[in-house]
Design an enzyme around this catalytic site. Structure first.
Site, PDB file in Angstrom:
ATOM      1  CB  CYS A  69      64.302 125.693  24.304  1.00  0.00           C
ATOM      2  SG  CYS A  69      62.574 125.223  24.479  1.00  0.00           S
TER       3      CYS A  69
HETATM    4  C1  BEZ Z   1      60.782 126.820  28.311  1.00  0.00           C
HETATM    5  O1  BEZ Z   1      61.381 126.044  27.581  1.00  0.00           O
HETATM    6  O2  BEZ Z   1      61.342 127.359  29.255  1.00  0.00           O
HETATM    7  C2  BEZ Z   1      59.355 127.166  28.035  1.00  0.00           C
HETATM    8  C3  BEZ Z   1      58.613 126.352  27.209  1.00  0.00           C
HETATM    9  C4  BEZ Z   1      57.299 126.676  26.946  1.00  0.00           C
HETATM   10  C5  BEZ Z   1      56.730 127.781  27.504  1.00  0.00           C
HETATM   11  C6  BEZ Z   1      57.474 128.585  28.335  1.00  0.00           C
HETATM   12  C7  BEZ Z   1      58.796 128.274  28.599  1.00  0.00           C
END
Ligand code: BEZ
Length: 181
Positions: A69
């Site tokens: 994200c």
């Molecule tokens: C990420 O966006 O890297 C992520 C999303 C959910 C769980 C762990 C990491």
């Protein structure tokens, strides 16, 4: 007697499943569930907030500060905000099951200068209403947004891109969404 039993069973089945709203789909309105802006005191009804925008993009992420994200999803929309504007997008918002302070700090950390409106959904109420949540308890401690992006015109979903594996970085990225506008 048999038909009464069938009716009862059908209703019981429906009420059992009614705890989960139907998965958001094209043609649906964004529900008027409360979300927060840069502080818990800054509140919006999501439906109203998006309802007065001609063409908005609402994207949801599993979590502020998570790697995908932070490195890809949010920065992509910030960088291409002008390109989206040229395609008629007058509002970009990102929502996550995090508190408003965390969302604010996350935005600052990636240099968001207001290109993307960060919305906090601390209890996951909008996520539940959209049925765009998944159980991320093992990693993030609770239910989070499936990674998604929606093109919303006057509050109505026109296009919807939900990552099939909940967290992947494909269909909901700005690079894909902009091609669909
Ligand atoms: C990420 O966006 O890297 C992520 C999303 C959910 C769980 C762990 C990491």
């Amino acid at each position: 007697m048999l038909s009464v039993s069938r009716t009862f069973l059908t209703q019981a089945k429906r009420s059992f499943h009614s705890s989960s709203a139907a998965f958001l789909k094209v043609g649906d309105c964004i529900p008027n569930v409360e979300v927060q802006g840069s502080s818990p005191a800054e509140t919006y009804k999501a439906g109203e907030l998006l309802g007065d925008k001609k063409r908005a993009i609402l994207f949801g992420v599993p979590g502020a500060f998570t790697p995908g994200c932070t490195k890809s999803h949010l920065p992509g929309y910030i960088k291409q905000a002008d390109d989206l504007k040229a395609k008629g997008v007058d509002f970009i918002a990102c929502v996550s099951v995090n508190d408003a302070f965390v969302m604010n700090a996350w935005g600052e950390s990636v240099g968001n200068k207001g290109e993307v409106k960060l919305l906090a959904d601390p209890a996951g109420s909008l996520a539940k209403a959209l049925d765009l949540n998944f159980d991320a308890t093992g990693v993030l401690g609770n239910h989070r947004y499936k990674r998604f992006a929606a093109v919303v015109e006057n509050g109505v979903v026109k296009k919807l891109f939900v990552e099939p594996d909940n967290t992947g970085l494909n269909v909901s990225l700005v690079e894909n969404v902009i091609k669909q506008l």
